[in-house]
Each structure stands twice: as structure tokens, then as C-alpha cells.
Design an enzyme around this catalytic site. Structure first.
Site, PDB file in Angstrom:
ATOM      1  N   ASP A   1       7.316  66.907  14.862  1.00 57.98           N
ATOM      2  CA  ASP A   1       8.415  66.014  14.538  1.00 57.98           C
ATOM      3  C   ASP A   1       9.638  67.041  14.174  1.00 57.98           C
ATOM      4  OD1 ASP A   1      10.143  63.841  13.371  1.00 57.98           O
ATOM      5  OD2 ASP A   1       8.013  62.796  13.388  1.00 57.98           O
TER       6      ASP A   1
ATOM      7  N   HIS B   1      13.133  62.218   9.550  1.00 55.86           N
ATOM      8  CA  HIS B   1      12.220  61.674  10.473  1.00 55.86           C
ATOM      9  C   HIS B   1      10.729  62.458  10.302  1.00 55.86           C
ATOM     10  CE1 HIS B   1      10.402  60.309  14.059  1.00 55.86           C
ATOM     11  NE2 HIS B   1      10.912  59.488  14.107  1.00 55.86           N
TER      12      HIS B   1
ATOM     13  N   SER C   1       7.668  55.150  16.006  1.00 54.11           N
ATOM     14  CA  SER C   1       7.523  56.537  15.145  1.00 54.11           C
ATOM     15  C   SER C   1       6.883  56.369  13.679  1.00 54.11           C
ATOM     16  CB  SER C   1       8.832  56.951  15.162  1.00 54.11           C
ATOM     17  OG  SER C   1       9.294  57.733  16.100  1.00 54.11           O
TER      18      SER C   1
END
Ligand SMILES: *[C@@H]1O[C@H](CO)[C@@H](O)[C@H](O)[C@H]1NC(C)=O
Ligand SMILES: *[C@@H]1O[C@H](CO)[C@@H](O)[C@H](O)[C@H]1NC(C)=O
Ligand SMILES: *[C@@H]1O[C@H](CO)[C@@H](O)[C@H](O)[C@H]1NC(C)=O
Ligand SMILES: *[C@@H]1O[C@H](CO)[C@@H](O)[C@H](O)[C@H]1NC(C)=O
Ligand SMILES: *[C@@H]1O[C@H](CO)[C@@H](O)[C@H](O)[C@H]1NC(C)=O
Ligand SMILES: *[C@@H]1O[C@H](CO)[C@@H](O)[C@H](O)[C@H]1NC(C)=O
Ligand SMILES: *[C@@H]1O[C@H](CO)[C@@H](O)[C@H](O)[C@H]1NC(C)=O
Ligand SMILES: *[C@@H]1O[C@H](CO)[C@@H](O)[C@H](O)[C@H]1NC(C)=O
Ligand SMILES: *[C@@H]1O[C@H](CO)[C@@H](O)[C@H](O)[C@H]1NC(C)=O
Ligand SMILES: *[C@@H]1O[C@H](CO)[C@@H](O)[C@H](O)[C@H]1NC(C)=O
Ligand SMILES: CC(=O)N[C@H]1CO[C@H](CO)[C@@H](O)[C@@H]1O
Length: 746
Positions: free
Chosen positions: A148, A204, A531
Site C-alpha cells: 500500500d 491509505h 480498498s
């Protein structure tokens, strides 16, 4: 898609393109070079014992003049595990030269791929000190590798209280100061050449890692909303971070990270990014996941955020768990009330206590200037051409840019509050976000009513009432509009997506305080996307791996799929974003039920070698099949099966004029009680006859395997050009093992 929205999207693309053109000012020579992923194959006789030998063989493919040039090396990565090949900076002419060399297979420019919770463990039936969470030891001893945007290591979600040291097999590295890693965060690496730290500058990666395996943090909330104890799905699993996006994710870095993670010894790979491809062999993540699966690593990937369009699902390979997104039963309620007393329920995570509950003038941004498309979508600087919005509640269309940026635009232009209305595409899928001003987001249908009201009166007014966090929406789980849908283009006989998990309005760790924009030790944010659903399933896989160390990735996947829920909390069929019963290509097997997955009764297992006849059956060339298994394969001497014959825990049938009758076999392995008797229950898709032979399976011991045959026949009553669905289920006194059946009647 709405044509205005398309127009705006294409404008953004053009603007971006110009931006790149103006600033790309390397030397003329350099600018012609692109990063290629080069696949090669070794002659039968050649065996590389050292990775150095492999590297020098790879180097022999590079143009001679550049191979040794040290000031600007062309070779970027030489891969050991994920594939035979390397990533290198090359010009098209150099690639042409390379194609002539023996052993060359393919070279394509790398792709740049997009990035695709306090309450969710409870929503999934996981509770402290009881049941599956306790029995699986909270994922103890399992290592989850997260590819990520990196990680913010100081966050309390990554504290290692109660964590044992990593298992002896762990070989990974911490590329932070050593003090940043601990028994929770056991590794952190970065891959982009432009980067020098695994630190998460986006958020994220911190969010997804904490969703998979964050530790317990009390009093987690966003602006006081969704308050509770934040915890990942597998709180005692270790985290190994591979930063591959900053913020864009390039294929060569992703492959290098997968290559490294395999060597490091991860048990689960969590990949919340990806793109679409037409076939399995040209998707390098799918190839890398194949090697991972061969080594016993479970690979969980996001299905993509390209729904609700058909054929939008990414990661279509059967050895990957492909995860769609659905809602949880929590809402952060913000109600819009119009001057005519109509009332619309929306959501927002920013709920200022001091916001006036008096009516304020209401204006639709799209009416400010009907020839300015940017205005109706509230693009930054599209609103300050007018004084008409000062002090008002502004209605903005969603789409084109981030929703929070629209609120900023309204605020900058003097607006007091915002009502964000969904496009038709997003239906009832509503995000509760950290807006910068009082706001609410409404469904498409409610948005139309708000706009009609504005049209109907000279002085429209509205107010927004904030009602805080509500738990218990019994419509949940609802499939999110953006969750990518099947059918599977690359392999139509494999149903995709596989499973749904929580992916809407998920609270999890965040590096930056949204209240004061400072990096701080304990802050949380709410995000939505597949996600977010992917790491939920990565965590569930870690729990299952911990409680069943001998299960293969396919067995874990089967357990998750055959025990999934197909009803919502109100005991009605799971719905989609339009509040209609969700299509099988949106739900796959259904919504994950972790506790049931721990004790599935039967599993559909698949060995790595079973995929060779499967790949040959997709009519791939010997060379293409060889790319997966990294040795030469002759499909003419291997057996070859249609993709529907793979021992998958789901059925996806396509009837054509040529094939209106199809028969497959499946083999189930007993992992329940030694002596057990199962009988089949069939719910036929309308217009399709389904017969199973035998109709009972009697087991006498654990690990015993039994085969059954299932025949699908199109009936005269079948519709044309439509999709129908049903299921077959093996029931014993204690277990129920369900396989969905999707049939395309073409
Ligand atoms: C460790 O981190 C500190 C503070 O971020 C930094 O000043 C120091 O240079 C780092 N040390 C090493 C060895 O990287
Ligand atoms: C969150 O909940 C905890 C425990 O119930 C409570 O002590 C705390 O004040 C709450 N925080 C907020 C911001 O509501
Ligand atoms: C409306 O928008 C168009 C296109 O951006 C612009 O050319 C025009 O000047 C605007 N009109 C007003 C009244 O602002
Ligand atoms: C809108 O405001 C911004 C910032 O104040 C300014 O840069 C921009 O030129 C303005 N745009 C228009 C069309 O007035
Ligand atoms: C509002 O009125 C305009 C102009 O009459 C019309 O084009 C538009 O469709 C109306 N919008 C709604 C939501 O009724
Ligand atoms: C910023 O906010 C966080 C929590 O929201 C708080 O812990 C921190 O002290 C604040 N920092 C400053 C500089 O105000
Ligand atoms: C592969 O080729 C065979 C024989 O031509 C054909 O029957 C089959 O449908 C093909 N399979 C796929 C997946 O294209
Ligand atoms: C399985 O056992 C049941 C009773 O326990 C019996 O009725 C059935 O015939 C058996 N099926 C087979 C295939 O042996
Ligand atoms: C489907 O098409 C076939 C052939 O054209 C036709 O015979 C049949 O009646 C159609 N079925 C339905 C349900 O319309
Ligand atoms: C997607 O497929 C479903 C089922 O066949 C169909 O009802 C729907 O219209 C399709 N959607 C689009 C956008 O083509
Ligand atoms: C600053 C710089 O390197 N500018 C160069 C950008 O590219 C043009 C065209 O290739 C050159 O002429 C400039 O010197």
C-alpha cells in the site's frame, strides 16, 4: 454514465496530460525510456542455483552499451519469485532488439495502478474473549503483508502490547529507524525509486493495515462520531508493510514488493489496488499471486471501485480472493429538512454542535451558470464568480473530484453549508466523510426531490440537523454502488467477485489529525472503497490460518465462500445500492461470516498443480501457461479442463447455442465431523435444470474426499439474453455448505 460527468472527466485527463508535458524535461534520450516488465524463460538445461546467476542472465538481455552503464542503471528489479524476468528502463528500439534474443517471452511498458472500523469486527460477529476470535487466538503468529502507501508507525493501532515476537521464519526488514518497528509492526520497506522511507504520506496504507491487524485502541472516533474501541480483524497478527504507492503505484514496484514478501515469509498478502485486464497472463499481480499461492500464501485483493457496471471486476484469477464492498449497520446521520418540511436522511462525519438549526437560503450550484459544468459539481474556483451563494446552503452534484474538496470550494466561496447529491450511478450509497463545513450527502432519488423543490419556489430554504452515530440499520449489508461487478471476462467459468466485506464508511487509523492538520499519535478517519473491504478479509484469512495452520489457501477461500451470508440483518436477500435484491455478480458467494468460516464442514480444495489443466483449458499457449508455473509446459500432454471444471466453491455457467447442457464434477473434503451424512439441496435458477449425483455424501473420517457430479440443462422455458441465479447446498445435521450458481442465458 452521465454525459456531463464524462465531459468533466475527460477535461481532467487533458489537464493532467498538459501538466506532465510541461514538466517532463529530462534529457531527450532519457525521456524516450520507459519502464518495461520483461518476461523471459530459461532453456530446459539451465538451472540457476544463485540469485546472482539469475541476475547476470537477466542482464544479458539488456542492450550491451547500456548494460554496464553505472551512472543511470537500466535494470530496476530482477525478480526471483513472482516471475522469470525483470523490470528495466528501455526504449522501443531496444525492446525490438531484445525480442530477437533466445529466451525472450514478452515486454510491456509497466502500468500505473490506482489505489482501489471500530465497529466492523462486532458487525462481523467477532467479540472479545469469546467465540471465533478467542478460538483463533486473534490471528496469533500469522504475518500479514500489506502492499500500500506505507505506514505511520507511531499510531497506537500499531503498538505491540500483548504481541509475541515474530515467528522464526520471518526474514523481513524494518527500513525505518529500528525503534519504529516492534512485535506488531515487524517489517516496513519501500520500493519506489523516488522514495526514501516506508512512512505513509497519504493515509491509505495506515488505514488498511490497521483494518487488517490493528491492535485495540479505546475511544477511537472521528470528530466524536463512530466512537468506540478501534481494532483490526486479526489483532494478534503481525504486520509487514511494503510501500508501493506514493501515491501512484507502479507495476515494477508492486512486483518487487511481492517478490520480497515471499522471501520474507508472509502468510497473507493484502493488496488494495489494481486495474483491469483482458486475460490472466498479462496481469502481473495475478502472476505474482500465483507464485505466492504455490508457496502457501493467501492473497486477498480488492475487487475494484468501478461498479455498478458489469464486467468491471479486477483480479479475476481463481487463486485470489476477490473482495467486493458493502455497508455496515452504522450511520452518522445528518438530516436535510426543506422549507416544505420534506425530510431526507443523509450522512456526514463532521457534525458541528453549534450549527444553526434555523432555515437558511438554499441554492443549486448547477443553476448559478448553466453553461459552466464545473459549477454544478462545485469544482474549486468554479463558485467564486458569484456572490449568490454567500451565507447559503449550496447543493452540489457528486462526481469528478473528491467530495471533501467540493465542501472546501463552497466554504471558500462563502457558502455556509453543503448538500451533496448522488449521481444516478451511486444510487443510495452514501459516504459519511470528514467535511470541512456543515454538510450532508443524499441519495440520487432524494437529490432529485431537493432540486425539484428548489425549482418550485422563489425563495427555497433548508436546514441540516445533526443526529450523530446510529447503530442497527437492519438493511445492512447493502452492496456499495462502486463495488466492481462480474461477470468474469478473463475466465467466465469462475464466479467473481468472491465475497463481500465491510467497505463503506470504515473508521481506521490515520496519520494526520483532521481537526488541526498536524501529525498526531492517535487519530482516525473514515474511508470507503473495496480498498477497505479487502483488508477485512485479509484479517479473516489470518484468523483462519491461525486456527487451521494446515489449510491451503484454496481451503481457506472455500471456507469463507461456502459459509457466507446471503440475507441481511432484516433476514431479507442482500440488496444493492438501488435497494433491489443484489445480483449474483455483485455479491459473489455473499457476505463474509468469519465464525461460520472457521467451521465449514466441507471444503473444496485445489492444489497448485490443478491450475495447469485449468490454464491450458483457457486455450493459453504453452508459453503463456509456462509464465505462471515458471517452467515449460506442453498443454498437448497435460490434461485440459474447461474453467468451470476447476474445483471452485461456486458455479458460473454460460449457455450458448452450442452448449445448452454442461456437466462438471467437484470434490469435497471433510473437515467437520468424522462420521457425517450430507444431502444436497438445490434451488434451480429459473429456466435451468440442475441435477446432482449422488444426492447424499456419507463420510466416515476426517480429510476423506468425495466426488459429486452436477449437470446443468437449459429448459425450453429459459429466457434469452439474461442472467439467472440459484444455488446448491450440502446439508448435514450441523453444517450447511453453499455454492452459488450463476447462469448466463445468451
Ligand atoms: C532516526 O529518526 C530520527 C528522528 O526522525 C532522525 O533524526 C535520525 O536521523 C534517524 N536515525 C537514523 C539512523 O535513521
Ligand atoms: C467515547 O467513548 C468513551 C467510552 O464510552 C467515552 O469515555 C468517551 O468520552 C467517548 N468520546 C467521545 C468523543 O465521545
Ligand atoms: C458561465 O460560464 C461560462 C463557461 O465557463 C463563462 O464563459 C461565462 O462567462 C459564465 N457566465 C457568467 C455569467 O458567469
Ligand atoms: C476564484 O478565486 C481564486 C482564489 O481567490 C482566484 O485565484 C481565481 O482567479 C478566481 N476565479 C475566478 C473565475 O474568479
Ligand atoms: C429545474 O428547472 C429547470 C429549468 O426549468 C429544468 O431544466 C430542470 O430539469 C428542473 N430540475 C428539476 C430537478 O426538476
Ligand atoms: C491535534 O488534534 C489531536 C487530536 O485530534 C490532538 O491530540 C493534538 O494535541 C492536536 N494538536 C495540536 C497542535 O493542537
Ligand atoms: C478453447 O478451445 C476449444 C476448442 O477450440 C473450445 O471448445 C473452447 O471453448 C475454448 N475455450 C475458451 C475458454 O476459449
Ligand atoms: C448415506 O447414509 C444415509 C443414511 O445415513 C442413507 O440413507 C444413504 O443411502 C447413504 N448414501 C450413500 C450414497 O451411501
Ligand atoms: C428464446 O429464443 C428462442 C429462439 O429464438 C425461442 O424459441 C424462445 O421462445 C425464447 N425464449 C423466451 C423465453 O423468450
Ligand atoms: C448488467 O447485467 C445485468 C444482468 O444481466 C443486467 O440486468 C444489467 O442491465 C446490466 N447492466 C448494464 C449497465 O449493462
Ligand atoms: C531546464 C531544462 O533542462 N530545459 C530544457 C527543457 O527541454 C528543452 C527541449 O528539450 C531544452 O531546450 C531545455 O534546455
Amino acid at each position: 454514465m452521465d454525459s456531463n460527468f464524462m465531459f468533466i472527466l475527460s477535461l481532467i485527463c487533458i489537464l493532467n496530460f498538459h501538466f506532465l508535458e510541461t514538466f517532463a524535461n529530462e534529457t531527450q534520450e532519457e525521456s524516450k525510456l520507459e519502464t518495461y516488465i520483461v518476461h523471459v524463460e530459461a532453456p530446459e538445461t539451465q538451472i540457476f542455483t544463485q540469485s546472482e546467476d539469475l541476475k547476470s542472465w537477466y542482464h544479458s538481455f539488456l542492450p550491451t552499451i547500456t548494460a554496464s552503464s553505472s551512472d543511470n542503471p537500466r535494470m530496476i528489479y530482477s525478480y526471483n519469485n513472482v516471475l522469470k524476468g525483470f523490470a528495466a528502463r528501455l526504449s522501443p528500439d531496444e525492446v525490438k532488439e531484445m525480442e530477437k534474443k533466445p529466451g525472450f517471452v514478452s515486454a510491456l511498458p509497466e502500468k500505473v495502478l490506482p489505489l482501489h472500523t471500530t465497529h466492523s469486527p462486532n458487525f462481523l460477529g467477532l467479540n472479545q474473549n469469546m467465540g471465533f476470535w478467542r478460538d483463533s487466538n486473534y490471528g496469533k503468529g500469522v504475518i500479514i503483508g500489506v502492499l500500500d502507501t506505507g505506514i505511520f508507525p507511531d499510531h497506537p493501532s500499531f503498538n505491540d502490547e500483548g504481541m509475541p515476537p515474530p515467528p522464526a521464519k520471518w526474514k523481513g526488514k524494518c527500513e525505518f529507524n529500528v525503534t519504529s518497528c516492534n512485535n506488531k509492526l515487524i517489517g516496513a520497506r519501500f520500493f519506489s525509486k523516488e522514495d526514501n522511507t516506508p512512512l505513509d504520506e497519504d493515509g491509505h496504507g495506515t488505514h488498511t493495515a490497521s483494518t487488517a491487524a490493528g491492535n485495540f485502541v479505546k475511544g477511537a472516533n472521528l470528530f466524536g462520531n463512530a466512537n468506540g474501541t478501534a481494532v483490526g480483524m486479526a489483532p494478534l497478527a503481525h504486520l509487514a508493510i511494503y510501500k508501493v504507492c506514493s501515491p501512484f503505484c507502479s507495476e515494477s514496484d508492486i512486483l518487487a514488493a511481492m517478490d520480497t514478501a515471499i522471501d520474507d515469509g508472509v502468510d497473507v498478502l493484502s493488496i488494495s489496488l489494481g486495474g483491469l485486464t483482458n486475460n490472466l497472463y498479462s496481469d502481473n499481480i495475478v502472476l505474482g499471486a500465483f507464485t505466492a499461492m504455490e508457496k502457501g500464501i493467501f492473497v486477498s485483493c480488492s475487487a475494484g471501485n468501478s461498479g455498478p457496471y458489469n464486467f468491471s471486476v479486477a483480479h479475476e484469477a481463481p487463486w485470489i480472493l476477490t473482495v467486493g464492498a458493502s455497508t455496515i449497520d452504522r450511520m452518522i446521520r445528518a438530516t436535510a429538512v426543506l422549507g416544505n418540511n420534506e425530510l431526507f436522511e443523509g450522512e456526514s462525519a463532521f457534525q458541528p454542535m453549534d450549527f444553526s438549526s434555523a432555515f437558511l437560503p438554499l441554492v443549486y450550484a448547477g443553476m448559478l451558470n448553466s453553461s459552466d459544468l464545473y459549477a454544478q459539481y462545485c469544482f474549486p474556483e468554479s463558485l467564486n464568480k458569484t456572490d449568490v451563494i454567500r451565507g447559503k446552503i449550496v447543493v452540489c452534484e457528486s462526481g469528478g473530484i473528491e467530495r471533501i474538496a467540493k465542501g472546501q470550494a463552497v466554504k471558500d466561496a462563502g457558502g455556509t453549508a453543503m448538500i451533496l447529491v448522488n449521481s444516478e450511478r451511486y444510487g443510495n450509497t452514501i459516504a459519511a466523510e470528514a467535511h470541512v463545513l456543515p454538510a450532508t450527502q443524499l441519495s440520487y432519488a432524494d437529490g432529485l426531490k431537493v432540486k425539484a423543490y428548489i425549482n418550485s419556489t422563489l425563495n427555497p430554504v433548508a436546514k441540516i440537523l445533526f443526529k450523530g452515530t446510529l447503530i442497527g440499520d437492519d438493511r445492512a449489508p447493502v452492496v456499495a454502488a462502486f463495488s466492481s461487478r462480474g461477470p468474469n471476462f478473463a475466465s467466465p467459468g469462475i464466479l467473481k467477485p468472491d465475497i463481500l466485506g465491510p467497505g463503506l464508511n470504515i473508521l481506521a487509523a490515520w496519520p494526520v489529525s483532521l481537526e488541526n492538520n498536524t501529525k498526531t499519535k492517535s487519530t482516525f478517519n473514515i474511508l470507503s472503497g473495496t480498498s477497505m473491504s479487502c483488508p477485512h478479509l485479509s484479517g479473516v484469512a489470518a484468523l483462519l490460518k491461525s486456527s487451521h495452520p494446515d489449510w491451503s489457501p484454496a481451503a481457506i477461500k472455500s471456507a469463507i465462500m461456502t459459509t457466507a451470508d446471503v440475507l441481511n440483518l432484516a433476514k431479507q436477500p442482500i440488496e444493492d445500492d438501488k435497494f433491489l435484491p443484489a445480483n449474483i455478480f455483485a455479491t459473489g458467494s455473499g457476505h463474509v461470516n468469519p465464525s461460520r468460516a472457521n467451521d465449514p464442514g466441507l471444503v473444496y480444495n485445489i492444489q497448485p498443480e490443478d491450475y495447469i489443466p485449468y490454464l491450458c483449458g483457457l486455450n493459453y499457449t504453452n508459453r503463456q501457461v509456462g509464465t505462471f508455473v515458471q517452467r515449460s509446459v506442453k498443454c498437448s500432454t497435460e490434461s485440459s479442463i474447461p474453467d468451470g471444471q476447476l474445483n471452485y466453491p461456486a458455479f458460473a455457467i454460460t449457455f450458448t447455442v452450442q452448449s445448452n447442457s454442461q456437466t462438471y464434477t467437484r470434490t469435497v473434503t471433510n473437515v467437520g465431523e468424522p462420521k457425517s451424512s450430507y444431502s444436497v439441496e438445490i434451488v434451480r435458477p429459473p429456466g435451468v435444470d440442475v441435477r446432482v449425483e449422488p444426492t447424499t455424501l456419507n463420510f466416515s473420517e476426517i480429510k476423506q474426499k468425495m466426488m459429486y457430479r452436477v449437470t446443468f440443462n437449459r429448459l425450453a422455458s429459459a429466457g434469452n439474453n439474461t442472467v439467472v441465479q440459484g444455488f446448491l447446498k450440502w446439508d448435514s445435521d450441523r453444517y450447511s455448505v453453499r455454492s452459488p450458481i450463476a447462469v448466463i442465458l445468451s
